[in-house]
Design an enzyme around this catalytic site. Structure first.
Site, mmCIF file in Angstrom:
data_model
loop_
_atom_site.group_PDB
_atom_site.id
_atom_site.type_symbol
_atom_site.label_atom_id
_atom_site.label_comp_id
_atom_site.label_asym_id
_atom_site.label_seq_id
_atom_site.Cartn_x
_atom_site.Cartn_y
_atom_site.Cartn_z
ATOM 1 N N ARG A 162 2.101 3.529 -4.016
ATOM 2 C CA ARG A 162 1.324 2.155 -4.249
ATOM 3 C C ARG A 162 1.656 2.144 -5.936
ATOM 4 O O ARG A 162 1.716 2.552 -7.123
ATOM 5 C CB ARG A 162 -0.093 2.542 -3.836
ATOM 6 C CG ARG A 162 0.020 3.488 -2.778
ATOM 7 C CD ARG A 162 -1.400 3.873 -1.927
ATOM 8 N NE ARG A 162 -1.849 4.623 -0.366
ATOM 9 C CZ ARG A 162 -1.786 5.941 -0.146
ATOM 10 N NH1 ARG A 162 -1.601 6.031 -1.064
ATOM 11 N NH2 ARG A 162 -1.771 5.825 0.756
ATOM 12 N N LYS A 187 -4.724 7.572 -2.860
ATOM 13 C CA LYS A 187 -5.819 7.316 -2.201
ATOM 14 C C LYS A 187 -7.149 8.117 -2.081
ATOM 15 O O LYS A 187 -6.504 8.915 -1.603
ATOM 16 C CB LYS A 187 -5.730 6.107 -0.923
ATOM 17 C CG LYS A 187 -5.231 5.173 -1.613
ATOM 18 C CD LYS A 187 -4.877 4.062 -0.347
ATOM 19 C CE LYS A 187 -5.995 3.214 0.437
ATOM 20 N NZ LYS A 187 -5.644 2.808 2.026
ATOM 21 N N HIS A 259 3.978 -4.059 -3.448
ATOM 22 C CA HIS A 259 4.218 -2.815 -2.012
ATOM 23 C C HIS A 259 5.244 -2.985 -1.113
ATOM 24 O O HIS A 259 5.080 -2.095 -0.467
ATOM 25 C CB HIS A 259 2.689 -3.205 -1.365
ATOM 26 C CG HIS A 259 2.124 -2.039 -0.316
ATOM 27 N ND1 HIS A 259 1.148 -1.168 -1.429
ATOM 28 C CD2 HIS A 259 1.833 -1.585 0.562
ATOM 29 C CE1 HIS A 259 0.556 -0.306 -0.642
ATOM 30 N NE2 HIS A 259 1.147 -0.797 1.309
ATOM 31 N N ARG A 262 7.459 -0.185 -1.828
ATOM 32 C CA ARG A 262 6.592 1.021 -0.656
ATOM 33 C C ARG A 262 7.065 0.501 0.808
ATOM 34 O O ARG A 262 7.516 1.938 1.387
ATOM 35 C CB ARG A 262 5.053 1.833 -0.333
ATOM 36 C CG ARG A 262 4.501 2.427 0.228
ATOM 37 C CD ARG A 262 2.821 2.690 -0.709
ATOM 38 N NE ARG A 262 2.245 2.979 0.229
ATOM 39 C CZ ARG A 262 2.375 4.464 0.617
ATOM 40 N NH1 ARG A 262 3.491 5.199 -0.939
ATOM 41 N NH2 ARG A 262 1.075 4.902 1.158
ATOM 42 N N HIS A 285 0.566 9.158 3.759
ATOM 43 C CA HIS A 285 -1.001 8.718 5.031
ATOM 44 C C HIS A 285 -1.396 9.773 5.311
ATOM 45 O O HIS A 285 -0.788 11.018 5.385
ATOM 46 C CB HIS A 285 0.662 8.207 5.649
ATOM 47 C CG HIS A 285 1.269 6.946 5.961
ATOM 48 N ND1 HIS A 285 1.925 6.095 6.251
ATOM 49 C CD2 HIS A 285 0.657 5.787 4.772
ATOM 50 C CE1 HIS A 285 2.724 4.942 5.187
ATOM 51 N NE2 HIS A 285 2.159 4.806 5.030
ATOM 52 N N TYR A 294 6.517 1.959 10.782
ATOM 53 C CA TYR A 294 7.706 1.450 10.293
ATOM 54 C C TYR A 294 8.679 2.336 11.085
ATOM 55 O O TYR A 294 10.627 1.335 10.185
ATOM 56 C CB TYR A 294 8.045 2.365 8.650
ATOM 57 C CG TYR A 294 7.037 2.005 7.429
ATOM 58 C CD1 TYR A 294 7.406 0.661 6.826
ATOM 59 C CD2 TYR A 294 5.782 3.260 7.235
ATOM 60 C CE1 TYR A 294 6.396 0.121 5.992
ATOM 61 C CE2 TYR A 294 4.733 2.783 6.412
ATOM 62 C CZ TYR A 294 4.614 0.947 5.904
ATOM 63 O OH TYR A 294 3.640 0.932 4.617
#
Length: 334
Positions: A162, A187, A259, A262, A285, A294
């Site tokens: 990110r 995150k 992004h 990514r 994730h 994806y």
């Protein structure tokens, strides 16, 4: 003796005691919640024709919150995702108040029942390898800023980081000897390790030779030596994409952000046959469902799967429902 207006004290306790101390929320979460409450308080003050300092908790009713969310989405032209983020910050506060002061539990319950708004899930927009190469070719690497931008974009594509994870990167988080890797903090303060190509490590070494940084200092800085911001990266990237579109016209129809690199990393890993659980760990994730998007987005993978299935043999025999007279007769009776 209860204060005449306990709202300011409750809001202060929510941010300083509950979010910062008890929940140990990240600075990004606190700033996001702060921005939501800034907007909400100004909105309520304007609708009630009074100063922000005179707002009471009763003024922030469920009706006012609904009106604010409508304004955030339509008046401020925000996305449904932004609207839901605003609601999450408001819900968090009223959940805190319900535990702190049961006197307001009825009002809190009304606000907490406001639902999140569902939004269509679009396939992630990603860059093809040729488009990535076209963008990476744009920065002028003879200048320090151009070299910095080229290294940053290369790192984003290599690691799938990110943008803030990359901007927070310090030299001590990089292993410059084989096996090359980088330690990223994502995150939720989760840490993960991503492998690096030798070419990416070489680029990072050259940048640090030209612009030395201490082990705990951020690598990517502006011309004044201050840490580079995400908004600055987006601004520079837009100019690179516009220039790259001259040679790669497909970029004109894409909204490219940091992004997007990514997304490109994830889709290209899927196309290379990397296991989806490995990609989830690579990108950091929490849920495998997020990573599965994806796999659904990769058109080349779908095309190869279709080729393996093959085309069904063509025949002149009519469909069964056309051959079965009894079935047609039964349908006519319905």
């Amino acid at each position: 003796m209860k204060a005449t207006n306990p709202f300011p004290e409750l809001l202060r306790a929510f941010f300083q005691e509950w979010l910062a101390e008890q929940r140990s929320a990240s600075i990004h979460t606190i700033k996001s919640y702060r921005d939501t409450w800034r907007l909400l308080l100004r909105f309520v003050a304007e609708r009630n024709d009074r100063g922000v300092a005179r707002i009471t908790l009763a003024d922030v009713s469920a009706g006012e919150v609904r009106a604010f969310l409508k304004h955030a989405e339509h008046g401020r032209k925000g996305t449904i995702g932004t609207r839901n983020c605003r609601l999450a910050a408001i819900r968090s506060f009223f959940s805190f108040v319900a535990d702190k002061d049961p006197e307001y539990i009825a009002q809190c319950a009304e606000v907490l029942t406001i639902p999140l708004k569902r939004k269509p899930t679009a396939a992630p927009c990603y860059l093809e390898p040729a488009e990535v190469e076209a963008i990476l070719a744009q920065p002028d690497r003879s200048t320090i800023e151009g070299m910095r931008d080229h290294v940053l974009l290369s790192l984003l594509y290599n690691s799938g980081a990110r943008i803030q994870e990359a901007l927070d990167l310090c030299p001590k988080a990089i292993r410059f000897e084989a096996p090359y890797c980088v330690r990223l903090y994502g995150k939720g303060r989760k840490e993960r390790i991503c492998p690096l190509w030798p070419e990416t490590v070489a680029l990072l070494k050259k940048l640090l030779e030209r612009q030395p940084r201490a082990p705990d200092e951020r690598i990517f800085v502006n011309r004044y030596g201050e840490p580079l911001g995400a908004s600055g990266v987006r601004y520079k990237l837009a100019s690179y994409v516009a220039a790259a579109a001259n040679a790669t016209p497909t970029l004109r129809s894409k909204h490219v952000t940091p992004h997007s690199f990514r997304h490109a990393t994830a889709v290209h890993l899927v196309a290379a046959g990397v296991d989806i659980t490995v990609i989830r760990s690579w990108l950091g994730h929490v849920s495998l469902d997020t990573t599965n998007h994806y796999a659904q987005a990769n058109l080349e993978t779908k095309r190869k799967a279709l080729e393996q299935v093959g085309v069904p043999p063509a025949g002149n025999r009519p469909a069964r429902w056309k051959r079965d007279a009894d079935l047609l007769a039964w349908l006519d009776t319905l």
